[in-house]
Write a protein that holds these residues in place. Sequence first.
Motif, PDB file in Angstrom:
ATOM      1  N   GLU A 165       0.813  -1.213   0.000  1.00  0.00           N
ATOM      2  CA  GLU A 165       0.000   0.000   0.000  1.00  0.00           C
ATOM      3  C   GLU A 165       0.845   1.262   0.000  1.00  0.00           C
ATOM      4  N   ALA A 166       2.128   1.132   0.277  1.00  0.00           N
ATOM      5  CA  ALA A 166       2.996   2.306   0.316  1.00  0.00           C
ATOM      6  C   ALA A 166       3.043   2.971  -1.056  1.00  0.00           C
ATOM      7  N   GLU A 167       3.061   4.311  -1.050  1.00  0.00           N
ATOM      8  CA  GLU A 167       3.122   5.040  -2.303  1.00  0.00           C
ATOM      9  C   GLU A 167       4.486   4.846  -2.960  1.00  0.00           C
ATOM     10  N   GLY A 168       4.522   5.128  -4.229  1.00  0.00           N
ATOM     11  CA  GLY A 168       5.783   5.033  -4.952  1.00  0.00           C
ATOM     12  C   GLY A 168       5.840   3.801  -5.841  1.00  0.00           C
ATOM     13  N   THR A 169       6.724   3.858  -6.833  1.00  0.00           N
ATOM     14  CA  THR A 169       6.903   2.790  -7.790  1.00  0.00           C
ATOM     15  C   THR A 169       8.384   2.467  -7.896  1.00  0.00           C
ATOM     16  N   GLN A 170       8.703   1.190  -7.943  1.00  0.00           N
ATOM     17  CA  GLN A 170      10.096   0.789  -8.091  1.00  0.00           C
ATOM     18  C   GLN A 170      10.613   1.219  -9.466  1.00  0.00           C
ATOM     19  N   SER A 171      11.904   1.449  -9.552  1.00  0.00           N
ATOM     20  CA  SER A 171      12.502   1.680 -10.863  1.00  0.00           C
ATOM     21  C   SER A 171      12.452   0.367 -11.644  1.00  0.00           C
ATOM     22  N   PRO A 172      12.399   0.433 -12.976  1.00  0.00           N
ATOM     23  CA  PRO A 172      12.391  -0.810 -13.759  1.00  0.00           C
ATOM     24  C   PRO A 172      13.588  -1.708 -13.458  1.00  0.00           C
ATOM     25  N   GLY A 173      14.775  -1.101 -13.283  1.00  0.00           N
ATOM     26  CA  GLY A 173      15.948  -1.898 -12.961  1.00  0.00           C
ATOM     27  C   GLY A 173      15.802  -2.625 -11.635  1.00  0.00           C
ATOM     28  N   GLU A 174      15.187  -1.951 -10.656  1.00  0.00           N
ATOM     29  CA  GLU A 174      14.982  -2.573  -9.347  1.00  0.00           C
ATOM     30  C   GLU A 174      14.011  -3.736  -9.445  1.00  0.00           C
ATOM     31  N   THR A 175      12.957  -3.582 -10.244  1.00  0.00           N
ATOM     32  CA  THR A 175      11.993  -4.671 -10.418  1.00  0.00           C
ATOM     33  C   THR A 175      12.658  -5.889 -11.039  1.00  0.00           C
ATOM     34  N   LEU A 176      13.515  -5.671 -12.039  1.00  0.00           N
ATOM     35  CA  LEU A 176      14.245  -6.795 -12.631  1.00  0.00           C
ATOM     36  C   LEU A 176      15.181  -7.436 -11.612  1.00  0.00           C
ATOM     37  N   ARG A 177      15.866  -6.619 -10.842  1.00  0.00           N
ATOM     38  CA  ARG A 177      16.840  -7.132  -9.875  1.00  0.00           C
ATOM     39  C   ARG A 177      16.152  -7.928  -8.760  1.00  0.00           C
ATOM     40  N   LEU A 178      15.012  -7.411  -8.269  1.00  0.00           N
ATOM     41  CA  LEU A 178      14.293  -8.081  -7.186  1.00  0.00           C
ATOM     42  C   LEU A 178      13.491  -9.267  -7.685  1.00  0.00           C
ATOM     43  N   GLY A 179      13.070  -9.210  -8.944  1.00  0.00           N
ATOM     44  CA  GLY A 179      12.220 -10.272  -9.477  1.00  0.00           C
ATOM     45  C   GLY A 179      10.819 -10.242  -8.921  1.00  0.00           C
ATOM     46  N   SER A 180      10.388  -9.077  -8.445  1.00  0.00           N
ATOM     47  CA  SER A 180       9.054  -8.969  -7.855  1.00  0.00           C
ATOM     48  C   SER A 180       8.580  -7.526  -7.916  1.00  0.00           C
ATOM     49  N   GLY A 181       7.288  -7.330  -7.687  1.00  0.00           N
ATOM     50  CA  GLY A 181       6.735  -5.987  -7.668  1.00  0.00           C
ATOM     51  C   GLY A 181       5.221  -6.006  -7.659  1.00  0.00           C
ATOM     52  N   THR A 182       4.643  -4.819  -7.737  1.00  0.00           N
ATOM     53  CA  THR A 182       3.193  -4.657  -7.795  1.00  0.00           C
ATOM     54  C   THR A 182       2.768  -4.432  -9.245  1.00  0.00           C
ATOM     55  N   CYS A 183       1.481  -4.234  -9.445  1.00  0.00           N
ATOM     56  CA  CYS A 183       0.994  -3.938 -10.789  1.00  0.00           C
ATOM     57  C   CYS A 183       1.622  -2.660 -11.330  1.00  0.00           C
ATOM     58  N   ARG A 184       1.850  -1.664 -10.450  1.00  0.00           N
ATOM     59  CA  ARG A 184       2.516  -0.429 -10.887  1.00  0.00           C
ATOM     60  C   ARG A 184       3.924  -0.710 -11.390  1.00  0.00           C
ATOM     61  N   ASP A 185       4.661  -1.559 -10.649  1.00  0.00           N
ATOM     62  CA  ASP A 185       6.031  -1.878 -11.025  1.00  0.00           C
ATOM     63  C   ASP A 185       6.069  -2.663 -12.339  1.00  0.00           C
ATOM     64  N   TYR A 186       5.138  -3.603 -12.502  1.00  0.00           N
ATOM     65  CA  TYR A 186       5.073  -4.392 -13.738  1.00  0.00           C
ATOM     66  C   TYR A 186       4.816  -3.481 -14.939  1.00  0.00           C
ATOM     67  N   ALA A 187       3.824  -2.603 -14.802  1.00  0.00           N
ATOM     68  CA  ALA A 187       3.476  -1.715 -15.912  1.00  0.00           C
ATOM     69  C   ALA A 187       4.631  -0.779 -16.241  1.00  0.00           C
ATOM     70  N   TRP A 188       5.291  -0.255 -15.204  1.00  0.00           N
ATOM     71  CA  TRP A 188       6.382   0.702 -15.420  1.00  0.00           C
ATOM     72  C   TRP A 188       7.573   0.024 -16.087  1.00  0.00           C
ATOM     73  N   LEU A 189       7.868  -1.205 -15.707  1.00  0.00           N
ATOM     74  CA  LEU A 189       8.946  -1.955 -16.358  1.00  0.00           C
ATOM     75  C   LEU A 189       8.641  -2.141 -17.843  1.00  0.00           C
ATOM     76  N   MET A 190       7.435  -2.547 -18.163  1.00  0.00           N
ATOM     77  CA  MET A 190       7.083  -2.795 -19.569  1.00  0.00           C
ATOM     78  C   MET A 190       7.096  -1.498 -20.368  1.00  0.00           C
ATOM     79  N   ILE A 191       6.615  -0.413 -19.774  1.00  0.00           N
ATOM     80  CA  ILE A 191       6.618   0.880 -20.461  1.00  0.00           C
ATOM     81  C   ILE A 191       8.043   1.301 -20.812  1.00  0.00           C
ATOM     82  N   GLU A 192       8.925   1.287 -19.819  1.00  0.00           N
ATOM     83  CA  GLU A 192      10.282   1.766 -20.051  1.00  0.00           C
ATOM     84  C   GLU A 192      11.062   0.843 -20.993  1.00  0.00           C
TER      85      GLU A 192
END
Length: 300
Positions: A165-192
């Motif tokens: 529930e915390a605000e904010g979105t992971q950077s695309p690089g962070e999502t790849l590195r962690l291998g996890s995220g929310t719907c916001r992180d997934y969408a942002w990775l695909m966009i970038e």
Amino acid sequence: MSVIYDLEHITTYQYRKPVTFGEHRAIFLPSGGVGGRIFSYALETNIPSEVRWMMDTLSNNVALIKFSEAASELRVTYRVRGEHFGWRPITDFPLDPRAEAVPVQYTPDEWLDLSAFMRPHAADPDGSVAAWAKAFVAGDQDTTLDVLQRMMDTIGSTLTYQAREAEGTQSPGETLRLGSGTCRDYAWLMIEALRRLGFACRFVSGYLYDEALDGGEVGMVGSGATHAWLQVYLPGAGWRAYDPTNRLTGGYDLVRVAIARHPGQVLPLSGSWFGEPQDYLGMEVSVSLRKLATLPEFED
């Protein structure tokens, strides 16, 4: 087919003692147009407030809220009743020949209109996002739709969804590195990633209608909460939705509220408060999207 729905979105902030509040921005009212229409809406707060509406630079509906009293609890409630028309899957929309292969060939007018959505926004200091994106176009026989589908499927199948529930979105690089995220992180990775392949993409915030919720179950990831996905501009098809969290392309499940160049532009509720840092106790969000009726589709 269209769906008549009721939406209720409640955000509650708790504080150890009364604090004062700066102006807040609320973005909750679904976009109208060909995707649906709004019958009624309301914004309520538990303490006295003044609400002013505006339309931002991307034509999103924004409510500006000014509070006149201090409180130890702030509760903001949105209620909407509307009709959602949805979209047929993207395979029903043939592409122009110039959009069938990567990179898509945009016209000069399209370049001018779409340039803000084509430039990468997030930094990629180690090149991991660019390298990940290029892997999807290693073969020279892949069509645009093949690349988009494979990238969406890869995100949905190789990353682990973790709600927060915390605000904010992971950077695309962070999502790849962690291998996890929310719907916001997934969408942002695909966009970038797609922007680095020359696609015009925009971030979309809204809600996910899940018919299973009407029966007390949850069938799709992200339902019963705010949701995020992306749209890609494809000549011949226009702006088409891709939801990597649930591997959806259009359909009747995505209720769009706002579009943006990056996720920080369309937070459902944002603002400031004044007090000691230790006074903040936490935030709770409750979202209910309930179907009232289903209407038949009219034939031309």
